[in-house]
Design an enzyme around this catalytic site. Sequence first.
Site, PDB file in Angstrom:
ATOM      1  CG  ASP A  46       6.777   2.552   9.844  1.00  0.00           C
ATOM      2  OD1 ASP A  46       7.212   1.447  10.215  1.00  0.00           O
ATOM      3  OD2 ASP A  46       5.829   2.672   9.056  1.00  0.00           O
ATOM      4  CB  ILE A  77       2.935   5.751  -8.114  1.00  0.00           C
ATOM      5  CG1 ILE A  77       2.686   6.974  -7.235  1.00  0.00           C
ATOM      6  CG2 ILE A  77       2.958   6.132  -9.586  1.00  0.00           C
ATOM      7  CD1 ILE A  77       3.760   8.034  -7.373  1.00  0.00           C
ATOM      8  N   GLY A  78       0.978   4.113  -5.661  1.00  0.00           N
ATOM      9  CA  GLY A  78       1.110   3.559  -4.328  1.00  0.00           C
ATOM     10  C   GLY A  78      -0.239   3.468  -3.675  1.00  0.00           C
ATOM     11  CB  ALA A 121      -3.408   7.415   1.831  1.00  0.00           C
ATOM     12  CE  LYS A 169      -0.122  10.846   2.649  1.00  0.00           C
ATOM     13  NZ  LYS A 169       0.568  10.297   3.828  1.00  0.00           N
TER      14      LYS A 169
END
Lengths: 339, 698
Positions: free
Chosen positions: B136, B19-20, B25, B42
Amino acid sequence: MSFSFFKALRPKTPQEVAKSIKESLMALDTKTVVEVKALEKALEEVEKNFVTMRTMLSGDGESEPNLDQVSQLVEEICKEDVLTLLIHKLPILGWEARKDLVHCWSILLKHKVETNYYCVEYIEQHIELLDFLVVCYDNKDIALSCGIMLRECIKFPSLARYILESASFVLFFKFVELPNFDVASDAFSTFKDLLTKHVNVVSEFLTAHYDEFFDLYEKLLTSPNYVTRRQSLKLLSEFLLESPNSQIMKQYILEVRYLKVMMTLLRDSSKNIQLSAFHIFKVFVANPNKPREVKIILSKNQEKLLDLLHNLSPGKGSEDEQFEEEKEFIIKEIERLSI
Amino acid sequence: MEKKKYPIGEEHYLLYEEIGQGVSASVHRALCLPFNEVVAIKILDFERDNCDLNNVSREAQTMILVDHPNVLKSHCSFVSDHNLWVVMPFMSGGSCLHILKAAHPDGFEEVVIATVLKEVLKGLEYLHHHGHIHRDVKAGNILIDSRGAVKLGDFGVSACLFDSGDRQRTRNTFVGTPCWMAPEVMEQLHGYNFKADIWSFGITALELAHGHAPFSKFPPMKVLLMTLQNAPPGLDYERDRKFSKSFKQMIASCLVKDPSKRPSASKLLKHSFFKQARSSDTIVKKLLEGLPALGDRMEALKRKEEDMLAQKKMPDGKMEELSQNEYKRGISGWNFNLDDMKAQASLIHDFDDAMSDINHAGSSSSLSTLDSLDKQLPSAIHKPSRSADMEENDEMRRQLASALLVDSAVNDAKTRFEKSDDDSSIASSSHEPQTSSSCPDDHVNNHLGEKSDMENGGRSVEGMATHYYHRRGCSSSILPEATLLPIRAESNTNDSEKPQNLPHNVSSCNATSVPQTGEDVLTELPSRVSKSSANSDDTDEKSKVPVVQQRGRFKVTSENVDPEKVAPSPLLQKSHSMQVFSQHNTASIHPTLPLLPASDATSSNLSGYSLFPVLHSVLQTNILQREGILSLMKQITVGDSSADGTCNPAQVAATEKSLLEAAHEREKELLHEITDLQWRLICTQEELQKLKTENAQV
């Protein structure tokens, strides 16, 4: 508004703050598991007192703390043995209270009253508190908080020396390999600070405990845990190459046993580990006073070593040139051994 | 308060789809078998090139220690071979960036923005209270779960949770992400604190409002320059009329260049804008309903990116070839003595080393003389692969025009091309509705897009250094588009008429009009030059608008006034001198206004000339030369005006004559300025390296 309401009820003098903290911490003892609600209430009281202490020590974000009040609070906390209570009650404190305590801890330790660090002196006189903090790495809930507090203590040479010399230091070799990555890496941070913060203290320690220390360290370098291998290898090059530790290094590179460890790591499946191993291995090879046993090992494995080194490259990076020069030097040195 | 103990070890988890993905990573949906609970995991590969164990450790520890409903925490983390597994709550809504891209490309409604941002701000308040600077904050790091809960994620600069476009390219990433980076983070003069997150929060608000961050189309180096030199971005009182006044004020209070003047997170939470915030149900209704599953959205985005990459490969090769040719031509085009040539060569060598890319040297040397450009155009035309296709011609001219800009020397060619690729994809998506239907609304949309481009151009002009050469370069870049797009020309004309109606003090003097000649090629020259001037005029008006808004904002909030007054940074002072220059430039534009009526005649002839590329390029070369002369004349005129207070026609005539004679001298001056620019670029690069090193140490 509700905050100002609490403020009206809060004691105003440092002495009263210290006393309230002490009483609320001691009250935790009288509660048992059966009295769950009473315990919760007692914990809330502790939390309020910690917020008050925090505000007194570091201000409220808008105004600076009153340094005179801070000094009085520090003196009172030491006099009333509040520091001992704070540390021993850590396991049962609530989450936010623990965070506030950690924040206050670094301020308390760093605060000077005239020329004295009162809290540091207190800990020196109750040195077993440090052992308690080290053992807390076994408690996952409070490990990270204790780690931060420990690293604050280690900034002072006398406290760092004690931990290195104490029986509890051996526990770090277990903690850095715990399966919880966050706890293990925090323990490693503390371990690293112990070995790099005060170079003269470390040099004395390593000289006095050379064999026991490097016996244990070899287990880290050969650990099945990738992170442990990588971190311990990197740390080794950091403290071994410090100039006060040069005698330690000279002793280390005379031992065939540790040369074999480095050669094994040069063949690790990890590129990062190979590169770190090279930086230790090169010192064995570059040693002008290589013992006979080291020469024999290098000669016997000459072909494999040369193959290995020719294929070793750091990839991208600004230290390409330096690395290549060092590699060429080491390759020539190994080739020369057969002559 | 007993915490749930999640199991340690990969055998306790079952990995589902990805999903990412980030630099080092990837994130998977997964099942925690003992609890039968869906989580996000992750997986970070410690062997990836830019993996720093210290950063990873710090992030892992931070995520364990946080405990707040608006901050993403990790349940546990463990090592498996040379991978780190971090187990986290599953945020099925994904990031706000994903939701913007998937369903709201033009931004969220204000009430949704208020609701989301209030939750983010609570998380920031918590983090700042505990001593963390997030560094961030942006839409890509704002995550939403299935019940509409909002969490701030990603505490490592080098690691990321979900896909964020900028993070994909390591080269583009600094301490944080450029568009969201606070000015003091870039400057590294006094260090920075929590207030840096407040600036990022303000940029994020604009991102949620517009669907993208300000300056997001520009390459990273340019973003840095614009953030430092420009006035802070904000909501436009005209274009963003749909947003409330309190929203504009809230953003303005965050985007103050002096960090001490920005509110803390606690203070900002009390701003009236957040009174309209709703519950998480609103987020579910407005954002999550109808969205495809996170994994499916990821697949769609991946496919889109792969398509863009495929398109990029061929143009990349061409770009490199073009740069090589420019480089060679640049050398052969020099007319200096041996010492000058050696000096230039050594300078280019240093420049090349600093940038680690020969393309920049190529771009730089192509700026040396107009002769270089003169040779360049015919050569480009005669290439066999070049077809007469309009679109391709347009692209070619755009590339050539951009090569003229000094800024192109500042930017990495590849990065720049990637950005322009994004622009083209946006353009194609905006054209799509028009082909499907012929509604007037779509037509208006198309024009709005063009205006938006013009507005960006205006900002670009504002951000440039004060050297006049940049002005001319900018004009050159506008010209090709004007000649190729009749509709755009018409649009520009309309835009230029509006500023004329605005009352503003411009010192006037008698303009020298270029005499009209007979029916031949030269007839078109004055019209084209006047069109170029019209575009310049329009651009100047665009760049003035922010100043007007600034004044309005000064009245609304006093905080904006003080930073301007006490600006200590030399870069801010440069910005001030830029404003002065802008005023002078406006005055110099006025003499050419009488030429505007002639622009109508040009449009009828545009289509004819487009059929003759060779002739077209010759005309363009002549226009550029003509424009250069006129620009020099304007500059002299400005000087005269400031000295004497009046403009004497006879003096102008004399100036024009001597101006032609002095052209060569001016050329040398320009070369000197270019050298200075290159030096400043190298210094900037060094500062960046220092900044990176310092960050690594921290």
